[in-house]
Design an enzyme around this catalytic site. Sequence first.
Site, PDB file in Angstrom:
ATOM      1  N   ASN B 408      40.133  34.971  34.466  1.00  0.00           N
ATOM      2  CA  ASN B 408      39.700  36.334  34.215  1.00  0.00           C
ATOM      3  C   ASN B 408      39.083  36.966  35.463  1.00  0.00           C
ATOM      4  OD1 ASN B 408      38.679  38.724  33.240  1.00  0.00           O
ATOM      5  ND2 ASN B 408      37.932  37.861  31.336  1.00  0.00           N
ATOM      6  N   ASP B 409      37.899  36.514  35.820  1.00  0.00           N
ATOM      7  CA  ASP B 409      37.193  37.152  36.931  1.00  0.00           C
ATOM      8  C   ASP B 409      37.968  37.072  38.252  1.00  0.00           C
ATOM      9  OD1 ASP B 409      35.088  37.747  35.220  1.00  0.00           O
ATOM     10  OD2 ASP B 409      34.158  35.787  35.534  1.00  0.00           O
ATOM     11  N   VAL B 410      38.739  36.003  38.428  1.00  0.00           N
ATOM     12  CA  VAL B 410      39.425  35.827  39.712  1.00  0.00           C
ATOM     13  C   VAL B 410      40.633  36.749  39.858  1.00  0.00           C
ATOM     14  CG1 VAL B 410      38.661  33.466  40.017  1.00  0.00           C
ATOM     15  CG2 VAL B 410      40.824  33.906  38.851  1.00  0.00           C
TER      16      VAL B 410
END
Lengths: 102, 482
Positions: B408-410
């Site tokens: 997600n964040d990456v």
Amino acid sequence: MDQLLNWFTQHQDMIYIVILMIFVGIEIIGRVPSVLHTPLMSGANAIHGVVIIGAIIVMGNADTTDITALILGFLAVILGTLNVVGGFVVTDRMLEMFNKKK
Amino acid sequence: MNLMESLLLLIYLIASITFILGLKMLSNPKTARNGNLIAAAGMALAIIGTIAFYTDSSGEHLGNHLWILGGLAIGGIVGTMSAKKVKMTDMPQMVSLFNGMGGACAALISIIEFKHLVHDFQPELYAGGGYTYFSTLDGVSLLVIMAGLIIGSVSFTGSMIAWAKLDGRLNDFAFSGQHIVNILLLLVTVGLTTMIIFLRPEETIEFFYAALVLSAVYGILFVLPIGGADMPVVISLLNSFTGIAAACGGFLYDNTAMLTGGILVGAAGTLLTILMCNAMNRSLLNVLIGSFGVSAQSGQSTGVQGAHKEMSISDVAVLMSYSSKVVIVPGYGLAVAQAQHVCHELEKLLTEKGVEVTYAIHPVAGRMPGHMNVLLAEADVPYEKLKEMEEINDEFPSVDAVLVLGANDVVNPAAKTDPSSPIYGMPILEVESAKHVIVNKRSMKPGYAGIENELFFRPKTSMLFGDSKKVLQDLIAEIKNL
């Protein structure tokens, strides 16, 4: 100040080790592919378990009549061993998976 | 110097060499496993040598052999068992836990040595001085003891919190002004240390225990507010802390093996930490003060909302089978679902159909740097299939389909576009430049850093909800049926 200078003279060789090891440590990490970051961190984690030697010395020097020292030393030996043995075994398990694929 | 002492010095020299050699070999995939074994052998040698040959300044050998061997046996058995039993997904917690044990060990050594110092202190030997440690050579030893105590206990409590958080036993927790409290704690601890050195030793025992408690509290407060993508940084930092704490023991006992091992890990760990901070556009100071968890919470409110579209398994199967280039982006979701083997199966199936499949590995995907590499290596994914971020980012425009598996964040474009986002400035995998992006997640819930991901609402993106393992199994069945 005198004490500090004295201490420096007495521990000159150790201070050299510290400086050199800082550079060695940086050199080693500088070239590692990110693939190996986790195993490397875990391996380094096991190596600082060398603190176990200090625990063994403390335990071995403890006065047998001093219960607190005995118990604290015993605890230190157990914790240090956990760090060393657990660290190396976990690292080996991670790396085992890298080796399999060949 | 007698024979035993020289022998022990030789053993420590060999151990130091194995540590350096081991770490060096650990940084190459081919030699890594042997490197670990070499360092372990050196460590075993150093332990045996210490028990057998160590003599103190008055030539006395170590006693209490039963206690030592008992402790080694208990620690060895428990350590081996827990390390063998732990699941691949829980590896980061385990490393954190073992790291904490080392920190606690260093702190305990300092406690015992301090008690010795107080007990053995003989003011009459230092006539003329103010009867304080500072007037003796022990003053510097005391400084080393204090450093070992403070760093060791911060490392211990910090690692325990990191372990509990990664294990899902503890949530992020922050209160306003937390970093001011943290700085105050540090200042008070430094103040106590100064007082211990300059005051009469029999007056300072309370200060010593106060310093112990305060640094333990600091360790807790330091890690508590930190969450999400920052956990790898914290573990790496605490790892180097423990290294330095071990090196303090090296000074205390004039022990070269402890000094080499400790400083080596301290330096390497610190550099690794800085590299990770740079990758996420944070300064190490910011991490040390422990304030970034707070900013992560403020970013939460500005969530991106909009419509996302879903895609059926059969559509995904068709899309992927008829692509010429597919990139898989693995994340923590893959690790949690234990879907690495199924993922490899999908990759093999697509490769048989002539699709070029590679994996895009973000350096902080998962819970530790290289977490994904370890996971995929477990499933026998060939090393050459794993592409690092810089390499794959140039290739995305020519990629037909990207399959994001529980990451997600990456892949959050806010890291590039939204300056108010807590992850702003962190390099990401630019999956958006590919023709299609398929995101597999369990739900629309935000990732570990607690921020919404704009990517999911982009026109090129299709969502594929469900547990990674289940979705991949269905996908494989679907592709086989085509």
